[in-house]
Design a protein around this motif. Structure first.
Motif, mmCIF file in Angstrom:
data_model
loop_
_atom_site.group_PDB
_atom_site.id
_atom_site.type_symbol
_atom_site.label_atom_id
_atom_site.label_comp_id
_atom_site.label_asym_id
_atom_site.label_seq_id
_atom_site.Cartn_x
_atom_site.Cartn_y
_atom_site.Cartn_z
ATOM 1 N N LEU A 1 8.957 9.194 3.859
ATOM 2 C CA LEU A 1 7.845 9.409 2.912
ATOM 3 C C LEU A 1 7.538 8.140 2.122
ATOM 4 O O LEU A 1 6.350 7.835 1.856
ATOM 5 N N GLN A 2 8.581 7.401 1.743
ATOM 6 C CA GLN A 2 8.368 6.133 1.037
ATOM 7 C C GLN A 2 7.626 5.150 1.929
ATOM 8 O O GLN A 2 6.710 4.432 1.476
ATOM 9 N N ASN A 3 8.010 5.097 3.211
ATOM 10 C CA ASN A 3 7.356 4.213 4.172
ATOM 11 C C ASN A 3 5.893 4.599 4.356
ATOM 12 O O ASN A 3 4.998 3.746 4.410
ATOM 13 N N TYR A 4 5.665 5.921 4.452
ATOM 14 C CA TYR A 4 4.282 6.397 4.633
ATOM 15 C C TYR A 4 3.410 6.028 3.426
ATOM 16 O O TYR A 4 2.290 5.515 3.573
ATOM 17 N N ILE B 1 7.739 8.217 -6.961
ATOM 18 C CA ILE B 1 8.630 9.223 -6.349
ATOM 19 C C ILE B 1 9.802 9.448 -7.293
ATOM 20 O O ILE B 1 10.535 8.508 -7.619
ATOM 21 N N GLU B 2 9.988 10.692 -7.724
ATOM 22 C CA GLU B 2 11.071 11.035 -8.660
ATOM 23 C C GLU B 2 12.033 12.012 -7.972
ATOM 24 O O GLU B 2 11.625 13.047 -7.457
ATOM 25 N N VAL B 3 13.328 11.668 -7.992
ATOM 26 C CA VAL B 3 14.353 12.490 -7.341
ATOM 27 C C VAL B 3 15.387 12.929 -8.385
ATOM 28 O O VAL B 3 15.924 12.083 -9.118
ATOM 29 N N ASP B 4 15.650 14.248 -8.428
ATOM 30 C CA ASP B 4 16.635 14.825 -9.363
ATOM 31 C C ASP B 4 18.028 14.249 -9.062
ATOM 32 O O ASP B 4 18.460 14.192 -7.909
ATOM 33 N N GLU B 5 18.738 13.833 -10.108
ATOM 34 C CA GLU B 5 20.069 13.266 -9.932
ATOM 35 C C GLU B 5 21.082 14.280 -9.398
ATOM 36 O O GLU B 5 22.119 13.915 -8.838
ATOM 37 N N VAL C 1 6.422 17.343 4.088
ATOM 38 C CA VAL C 1 5.646 16.967 2.884
ATOM 39 C C VAL C 1 4.497 16.016 3.228
ATOM 40 O O VAL C 1 3.454 15.994 2.551
ATOM 41 N N GLN C 2 4.649 15.221 4.312
ATOM 42 C CA GLN C 2 3.676 14.160 4.653
ATOM 43 C C GLN C 2 2.232 14.635 4.725
ATOM 44 O O GLN C 2 1.323 13.968 4.188
ATOM 45 N N PRO C 3 1.939 15.798 5.378
ATOM 46 C CA PRO C 3 0.521 16.208 5.439
ATOM 47 C C PRO C 3 -0.094 16.449 4.056
ATOM 48 O O PRO C 3 -1.294 16.204 3.863
ATOM 49 N N PHE C 4 0.711 16.909 3.092
ATOM 50 C CA PHE C 4 0.176 17.138 1.747
ATOM 51 C C PHE C 4 -0.104 15.814 1.042
ATOM 52 O O PHE C 4 -1.089 15.688 0.295
#
Length: 594
Positions: free
Chosen positions: A454-457, A473-477, A491-494
């Motif tokens: 997703l980061q690459n996309y 991009i936020e990721v829960d610890e 998630v990519q299509p959204f």
């Protein structure tokens, strides 16, 4: 005169063919036991049924009707074998052997003694039956005597007087084989003394053996003494039929002694008792023997007178003869028992056929159910396999629009001599394609790999539309990015929709936020943008865009449905315009899976 002889010959033939004597006691016992047998059969109580057969056989055995006793003992034995009732099986098998031995069926008797010994429920009976088997199987008198002596000792120890008397009687027979007549006489005398108070029928048989021993050795006086002694016994005096039989046997001894006058006197006495007590068969035997004695002395008048007397008293004799009624009752009882056995066989056959039908039906049903289950499972497997194929196919699909635009962007960079940008874009694009292909075979991939894709996309889309949006991009610890598994490229299509249908139409730079957080046992993913929104995007579509059917969102929704069906993930997806502001908010949640 010829008429009388002819007539009486017919009468005697009729009586001889139609009559046989059974004691009233036997009739009562058999009749009573047949009623118990009927109840046992009705209740399907096989143990009680076997016991009834045994008691009927015992009644016949005690009456010296050994062929009948063998028949009923055998029926009892078969049932006890089926029930594996060792105690009763040992008992009835021994009785069966004794019955067969009494009929001189020595091989069959020896075999059954061996069977009873092998059952071995009682230790003393096991030894006794083993000795009896050895006694009958051996040709050596010494071996037989040893076996008999062992049984005598065993019977004394067990205080079994009937078997003890039988042992002394058997020893006497072995004594006679070796010509030891005094010892045989002694053993028969001992056997008689033991049996007379316990078993009258056995005592009479032993007395007859002793009598025969004296007669064979021409010692008629001792034979007469022994027979007269038995005539004084209570068990003979109390039974008129037995008394007549013993008087007739005593008369036979006098005949052999050549004393016809005493024999005639005894036979007349026997004849009178038989007439008084209603014993037709015994009266007939006395008449025949008297007639033969009168014939020897040529006393024709006495014979004629005797026949006239018997003919005149015959109707009254027959009317008083209880044995005729008893024999009829016994015959009817045996017919009922036979009919009962046939009914039981018929019922058993019907039950067997019914059970066979039921078992066949159950087997058919089990096979049918098994076949249905097999077909159902096969279809289920096929459905699951088809769903997995469909899911794999959907995973491998990248939006052709995105690939086409990515290639156009490369072409634009090359056309403007911006080789560095073109190389950077191609590097990121190829990395994204390789990641998609590597994970296309798995329904779930590690969360960190999905995050990298997703980061690459987003980096690619940012390169293309650098002036249109920024992203975060936020990721829960609390999320373990290494062990957590998520559906790949879900998630990519959204994200693609947010960029292409929302943010790129803004006149000013927009913002895209992708957030992963842990909520209870679920992973919650939020995609939030401040683009033009769903409704405004629909209005700005060209006619060409309206006629073109997009596959990205449709494929994603199909994937979600398949994942929920196959893995029970309960994936939920909500897409809505943000209230009171521009943009769209997408919320996706599903179970955490390691």
């Amino acid at each position: 005169m010829k008429f009388y002889y002819f007539f009486f010959a017919l009468v005697f033939t009729f009586l001889g063919n139609k009559m046989y004597s059974q004691s009233n006691k036997v009739v009562e016992e058999v009749t009573s036991e047949s009623k118990i047998l009927r109840k046992a059969v009705d209740k399907k109580d096989e143990s009680a049924e076997a016991e009834s057969y045994f008691k009927i056989g015992e009644s016949y055995f005690n009456a010296s009707n050994f062929s009948k006793s063998e028949e009923y003992f055998l029926k009892s034995k078969n049932i006890y074998e089926k029930l594996n009732d060792k105690q009763n099986l040992e008992k009835v098998t021994r009785k069966l052997a004794q019955s067969q031995e009494s009929q001189n069926k020595l091989k069959a008797a020896a075999k059954n003694y061996e069977v009873a010994s092998k059952v071995g429920y009682s230790r003393s009976k096991k030894v006794q039956n083993s000795n009896d088997a050895s006694r009958l199987n051996s040709n050596s008198p010494v071996v037989r005597m040893e076996a008999i002596q062992n049984n005598i000792q065993n019977s004394e120890k067990e205080n079994n007087k009937e078997d003890l008397a039988a042992g002394y009687s058997q020893m006497a027979e072995a004594n006679l084989e070796v010509k030891n007549i005094p010892k045989a006489e002694e053993n028969l005398t001992t056997a008689y003394k033991i049996s007379k108070d316990e078993s009258p029928q056995q005592a009479l048989a032993i007395n007859q053996k002793l009598t025969d021993l004296y007669v064979v050795n021409k010692d008629f006086d001792k034979a007469i003494e022994v027979k007269k002694k038995v005539l004084k016994e209570d068990f003979v005096n109390g039974n008129s039929q037995k008394k007549v039989e013993q008087i007739q046997e005593l008369a036979d001894i006098y005949i052999k002694k050549n004393d016809p006058q005493e024999a005639i006197s005894l036979l007349k006495n026997a004849y009178d008792i038989a007439l008084n007590k209603g014993h037709t068969l015994e009266a007939q035997k006395s008449v025949k023997r008297l007639d033969s004695l009168y014939a020897i002395s040529e006393n024709t008048d006495a014979s004629v007178q005797l026949y006239r007397d018997f003919l005149g008293k015959l109707p009254d004799l027959v009317s008083k003869d209880r044995s005729l009624v008893d024999n009829k009752i016994l015959e009817d009882t045996e017919q009922r028992i036979s009919q009962l056995e046939q009914e039981k066989k018929l019922k058993d056959e019907l039950i067997r056929k019914k059970n066979l039908f039921n078992y066949s039906l159950i087997a058919a049903l089990v096979i049918l159910i098994g076949l249905i289950i097999f077909i159902f499972r096969t279809l289920k497997k096929v459905q699951i396999k088809n769903k997995k194929i469909a899911l794999q196919s959907l995973r491998r699909e990248m939006n052709p629009h995105f690939i086409f635009n990515s290639l156009n962007s490369v072409n634009h960079f090359i056309a403007t001599n911006n080789e560095l940008e073109a190389n950077q874009y191609l590097t990121k694009f190829s990395k994204l394609m390789r990641g998609v292909m590597e994970n296309s075979t798995d329904d779930f991939i590690p969360f960190q790999q999905e995050l990298d894709l997703l980061q690459n996309y987003l980096a690619l889309e940012k390169t293309r539309f650098s002036d249109k949006f920024d992203y975060e991009i936020e990721v829960d610890e609390n999320l373990n990015t290494q062990s957590l598994k998520v559906p790949g490229m879900l998630v990519q299509p959204f994200l693609e929709n947010a960029v292409w249908h929302g943010l790129r139409y803004r006149t000013t730079k927009g913002f895209l936020k992708l957030k992963f957080e842990k909520s209870a046992e679920n992973l919650k993913i939020t995609i939030e943008d401040n683009g033009i929104g769903i409704e405004e995007s629909k209005k700005q579509k060209t006619e060409h865009q309206k006629t073109r059917k997009g596959r990205g969102m449709k494929n994603t929704l199909e994937r979600i449905a398949l994942l929920n069906d196959l893995y029970k993930q309960n994936i939920e997806c909500k897409i809505k315009d943000k209230p009171n502001s521009q943009g769209v908010c997408v919320e996706i949640s599903f179970k955490l899976s390691n």
